[in-house]
Design a protein around this motif. Structure first.
Motif, PDB file in Angstrom:
ATOM      1  N   ILE A   1       9.365   0.198  -3.666  1.00 48.76           N
ATOM      2  CA  ILE A   1       8.574  -1.025  -3.788  1.00 48.76           C
ATOM      3  C   ILE A   1       9.482  -2.248  -3.720  1.00 48.76           C
ATOM      4  O   ILE A   1       9.146  -3.250  -3.070  1.00 48.76           O
ATOM      5  N   ALA A   2      10.645  -2.164  -4.355  1.00 47.46           N
ATOM      6  CA  ALA A   2      11.600  -3.270  -4.286  1.00 47.46           C
ATOM      7  C   ALA A   2      12.020  -3.517  -2.839  1.00 47.46           C
ATOM      8  O   ALA A   2      12.148  -4.674  -2.398  1.00 47.46           O
ATOM      9  N   ALA A   3      12.230  -2.436  -2.076  1.00 53.79           N
ATOM     10  CA  ALA A   3      12.610  -2.584  -0.667  1.00 53.79           C
ATOM     11  C   ALA A   3      11.478  -3.208   0.139  1.00 53.79           C
ATOM     12  O   ALA A   3      11.715  -4.027   1.036  1.00 53.79           O
ATOM     13  N   ALA A   4      10.240  -2.830  -0.165  1.00 55.27           N
ATOM     14  CA  ALA A   4       9.093  -3.414   0.535  1.00 55.27           C
ATOM     15  C   ALA A   4       8.970  -4.900   0.235  1.00 55.27           C
ATOM     16  O   ALA A   4       8.697  -5.710   1.133  1.00 55.27           O
ATOM     17  N   LEU A   5       9.158  -5.268  -1.025  1.00 50.04           N
ATOM     18  CA  LEU A   5       9.113  -6.682  -1.398  1.00 50.04           C
ATOM     19  C   LEU A   5      10.206  -7.461  -0.670  1.00 50.04           C
ATOM     20  O   LEU A   5       9.978  -8.567  -0.160  1.00 50.04           O
ATOM     21  N   ALA A   6      11.405  -6.882  -0.601  1.00 54.65           N
ATOM     22  CA  ALA A   6      12.502  -7.541   0.101  1.00 54.65           C
ATOM     23  C   ALA A   6      12.169  -7.714   1.577  1.00 54.65           C
ATOM     24  O   ALA A   6      12.481  -8.746   2.183  1.00 54.65           O
ATOM     25  N   GLY A   7      11.503  -6.713   2.159  1.00 51.28           N
ATOM     26  CA  GLY A   7      11.120  -6.804   3.557  1.00 51.28           C
ATOM     27  C   GLY A   7      10.123  -7.916   3.827  1.00 51.28           C
ATOM     28  O   GLY A   7      10.043  -8.437   4.948  1.00 51.28           O
ATOM     29  N   LEU A   8       9.373  -8.289   2.798  1.00 49.68           N
ATOM     30  CA  LEU A   8       8.423  -9.394   2.915  1.00 49.68           C
ATOM     31  C   LEU A   8       9.038 -10.722   2.467  1.00 49.68           C
ATOM     32  O   LEU A   8       8.349 -11.741   2.422  1.00 49.68           O
ATOM     33  N   GLY A   9      10.308 -10.691   2.111  1.00 44.27           N
ATOM     34  CA  GLY A   9      10.968 -11.913   1.654  1.00 44.27           C
ATOM     35  C   GLY A   9      10.693 -12.242   0.209  1.00 44.27           C
ATOM     36  O   GLY A   9      10.846 -13.391  -0.213  1.00 44.27           O
ATOM     37  N   LEU A  10      10.292 -11.245  -0.577  1.00 42.01           N
ATOM     38  CA  LEU A  10      10.006 -11.439  -2.001  1.00 42.01           C
ATOM     39  C   LEU A  10      11.005 -10.636  -2.823  1.00 42.01           C
ATOM     40  O   LEU A  10      10.644  -9.776  -3.614  1.00 42.01           O
ATOM     41  N   GLU A  11      12.304 -10.922  -2.626  1.00 37.70           N
ATOM     42  CA  GLU A  11      13.339 -10.103  -3.227  1.00 37.70           C
ATOM     43  C   GLU A  11      13.358 -10.153  -4.750  1.00 37.70           C
ATOM     44  O   GLU A  11      13.687  -9.166  -5.400  1.00 37.70           O
ATOM     45  N   ARG A  12      13.043 -11.287  -5.323  1.00 39.55           N
ATOM     46  CA  ARG A  12      13.135 -11.423  -6.772  1.00 39.55           C
ATOM     47  C   ARG A  12      11.845 -10.972  -7.427  1.00 39.55           C
ATOM     48  O   ARG A  12      10.779 -11.520  -7.160  1.00 39.55           O
ATOM     49  N   PRO A  13      11.894  -9.943  -8.292  1.00 34.46           N
ATOM     50  CA  PRO A  13      10.684  -9.499  -8.981  1.00 34.46           C
ATOM     51  C   PRO A  13      10.024 -10.657  -9.718  1.00 34.46           C
ATOM     52  O   PRO A  13      10.678 -11.419 -10.413  1.00 34.46           O
ATOM     53  N   GLY A  14       8.723 -10.773  -9.545  1.00 38.00           N
ATOM     54  CA  GLY A  14       7.987 -11.819 -10.229  1.00 38.00           C
ATOM     55  C   GLY A  14       8.101 -13.177  -9.580  1.00 38.00           C
ATOM     56  O   GLY A  14       7.546 -14.155 -10.083  1.00 38.00           O
ATOM     57  N   ALA A  15       8.833 -13.272  -8.455  1.00 33.57           N
ATOM     58  CA  ALA A  15       9.025 -14.577  -7.817  1.00 33.57           C
ATOM     59  C   ALA A  15       7.717 -15.103  -7.243  1.00 33.57           C
ATOM     60  O   ALA A  15       7.509 -16.306  -7.169  1.00 33.57           O
ATOM     61  N   ALA A  16       6.851 -14.215  -6.809  1.00 32.66           N
ATOM     62  CA  ALA A  16       5.549 -14.608  -6.273  1.00 32.66           C
ATOM     63  C   ALA A  16       4.562 -13.504  -6.566  1.00 32.66           C
ATOM     64  O   ALA A  16       4.937 -12.331  -6.638  1.00 32.66           O
ATOM     65  N   PRO A  17       3.310 -13.853  -6.776  1.00 35.24           N
ATOM     66  CA  PRO A  17       2.317 -12.814  -7.076  1.00 35.24           C
ATOM     67  C   PRO A  17       2.173 -11.829  -5.923  1.00 35.24           C
ATOM     68  O   PRO A  17       2.206 -12.208  -4.753  1.00 35.24           O
TER      69      PRO A  17
ATOM     70  N   ALA B   1       2.489  -4.711   3.325  1.00 34.44           N
ATOM     71  CA  ALA B   1       3.611  -3.781   3.415  1.00 34.44           C
ATOM     72  C   ALA B   1       3.148  -2.391   3.006  1.00 34.44           C
ATOM     73  O   ALA B   1       2.147  -2.235   2.293  1.00 34.44           O
ATOM     74  N   VAL B   2       3.875  -1.398   3.461  1.00 31.05           N
ATOM     75  CA  VAL B   2       3.691  -0.025   2.994  1.00 31.05           C
ATOM     76  C   VAL B   2       4.896   0.339   2.150  1.00 31.05           C
ATOM     77  O   VAL B   2       6.041   0.043   2.514  1.00 31.05           O
ATOM     78  N   ALA B   3       4.642   0.960   1.004  1.00 28.78           N
ATOM     79  CA  ALA B   3       5.701   1.469   0.137  1.00 28.78           C
ATOM     80  C   ALA B   3       5.357   2.924  -0.175  1.00 28.78           C
ATOM     81  O   ALA B   3       4.450   3.199  -0.964  1.00 28.78           O
ATOM     82  N   THR B   4       6.040   3.843   0.474  1.00 26.52           N
ATOM     83  CA  THR B   4       5.704   5.259   0.380  1.00 26.52           C
ATOM     84  C   THR B   4       6.950   6.088   0.138  1.00 26.52           C
ATOM     85  O   THR B   4       8.051   5.725   0.570  1.00 26.52           O
ATOM     86  N   GLN B   5       6.790   7.209  -0.535  1.00 26.64           N
ATOM     87  CA  GLN B   5       7.910   8.121  -0.727  1.00 26.64           C
ATOM     88  C   GLN B   5       8.049   9.092   0.452  1.00 26.64           C
ATOM     89  O   GLN B   5       8.925   9.941   0.446  1.00 26.64           O
TER      90      GLN B   5
ATOM     91  N   PHE C   1       0.831  -1.210   0.000  1.00 28.87           N
ATOM     92  CA  PHE C   1       0.000   0.000   0.000  1.00 28.87           C
ATOM     93  C   PHE C   1       0.862   1.255   0.000  1.00 28.87           C
ATOM     94  O   PHE C   1       1.844   1.354   0.745  1.00 28.87           O
ATOM     95  N   ASP C   2       0.461   2.215  -0.812  1.00 30.22           N
ATOM     96  CA  ASP C   2       0.961   3.572  -0.666  1.00 30.22           C
ATOM     97  C   ASP C   2       0.359   4.137   0.626  1.00 30.22           C
ATOM     98  O   ASP C   2      -0.582   3.558   1.186  1.00 30.22           O
ATOM     99  N   LEU C   3       0.872   5.274   1.101  1.00 29.21           N
ATOM    100  CA  LEU C   3       0.379   5.854   2.352  1.00 29.21           C
ATOM    101  C   LEU C   3      -0.529   7.057   2.100  1.00 29.21           C
ATOM    102  O   LEU C   3      -1.756   6.935   2.129  1.00 29.21           O
ATOM    103  N   ASP C   4       0.051   8.226   1.829  1.00 25.77           N
ATOM    104  CA  ASP C   4      -0.750   9.432   1.620  1.00 25.77           C
ATOM    105  C   ASP C   4      -1.583   9.314   0.351  1.00 25.77           C
ATOM    106  O   ASP C   4      -1.063   9.012  -0.725  1.00 25.77           O
ATOM    107  N   GLY C   5      -2.874   9.537   0.484  1.00 31.64           N
ATOM    108  CA  GLY C   5      -3.773   9.447  -0.662  1.00 31.64           C
ATOM    109  C   GLY C   5      -4.318   8.056  -0.893  1.00 31.64           C
ATOM    110  O   GLY C   5      -5.199   7.876  -1.741  1.00 31.64           O
TER     111      GLY C   5
END
Length: 240
Positions: A157-173, A107-111, A10-14
């Protein structure tokens, strides 16, 4: 989406939280303190979401050397007034509770600067829903080329995926949920789809033009689009 996503970002603001003038008011205040022109309301609104230093450089008359001071003034005002002005969008706390109860990784992925993002989420009692919270560096004065600078939403977003253990893009939906075009583009750079929310700060047609998987208008519509077997949950904010 046709397939259930095992992780939702999720994004945060907005998206989760309506700044309710806490961001635009702070930017206006900072510019006024330095005697700089305040942009029109629509331009200020377009600054919600992207990295603040980039928006100040691109959308105001601030000179490069003034940006660190503007950010410092803004952050002090935001801490004293802006956070308290914000509110959780209707149904989002309940949606998060339902997703958490169904063991969906979140996860949250925000700027927003990462520590500040945690502060805002904690203020609204939302921080406990997320396995990881990824944001921009806390030092908002960093510019392109500086060590630690994140160039955009794709890296966050890549950092958020890594934080969830999904480091490889496309590795899991997984799927991103956001309100601006940079959420859509950042998700695509990580091989994710993005569901756009219409209650945020996108200009008309912005999300569709960026290639959002869908654009939803309420938390129940978002839940339906996620296609996840999530029960209704009661929280302090009500029932979804």
């Amino acid at each position: 989406m046709n397939n259930a996503a095992p992780a939702v970002l999720f994004d945060l603001d907005g998206t989760l939280v309506d700044p309710a003038g806490g961001i635009t008011g702070g930017v206006s205040h900072a510019l006024s303190v330095l005697g700089l022109p305040v942009p029109p309301a629509d331009v200020l609104a377009s600054m919600v979401g992207p990295k603040l230093s980039d928006s100040l450089a691109a959308l105001t008359e601030a000179q490069e050397h003034q940006i660190p001071e503007l950010i410092a003034i803004y952050r002090q005002w935001y801490a004293e007034h802006g956070i308290a002005m914000s509110r959780v969008y209707p149904g989002m706390a309940e949606l998060l509770a339902g997703l958490q109860s169904a063991s969906v990784p979140l996860a949250v992925a925000t700027q927003k600067p990462q520590t500040l993002a945690r502060t805002v989420l904690a203020h609204h009692g939302l921080d406990g829903f997320f396995g990881t919270i990824a944001g921009s560096p806390d030092d908002e004065t960093l510019r392109p080329g500086d060590a630690g600078y994140r160039s955009g939403k794709a890296e966050i977003i890549a950092a958020a995926l890594a934080g969830l253990g999904l480091e490889r893009p496309g590795a899991a939906p997984a799927v991103m949920v956001g309100d601006r075009s940079h959420d859509v583009h950042g998700a695509a750079a990580n091989q994710l789809g993005c569901i756009g929310v219409a209650w945020g700060f996108a200009a008309p047609g912005e999300l569709e033009a960026a290639g959002a998987t869908a654009v939803v208008h309420s938390a129940p519509e978002l839940l339906a689009q996620l296609s996840l077997p999530v029960p209704l949950k009661e929280t302090a904010h009500g029932t979804l």
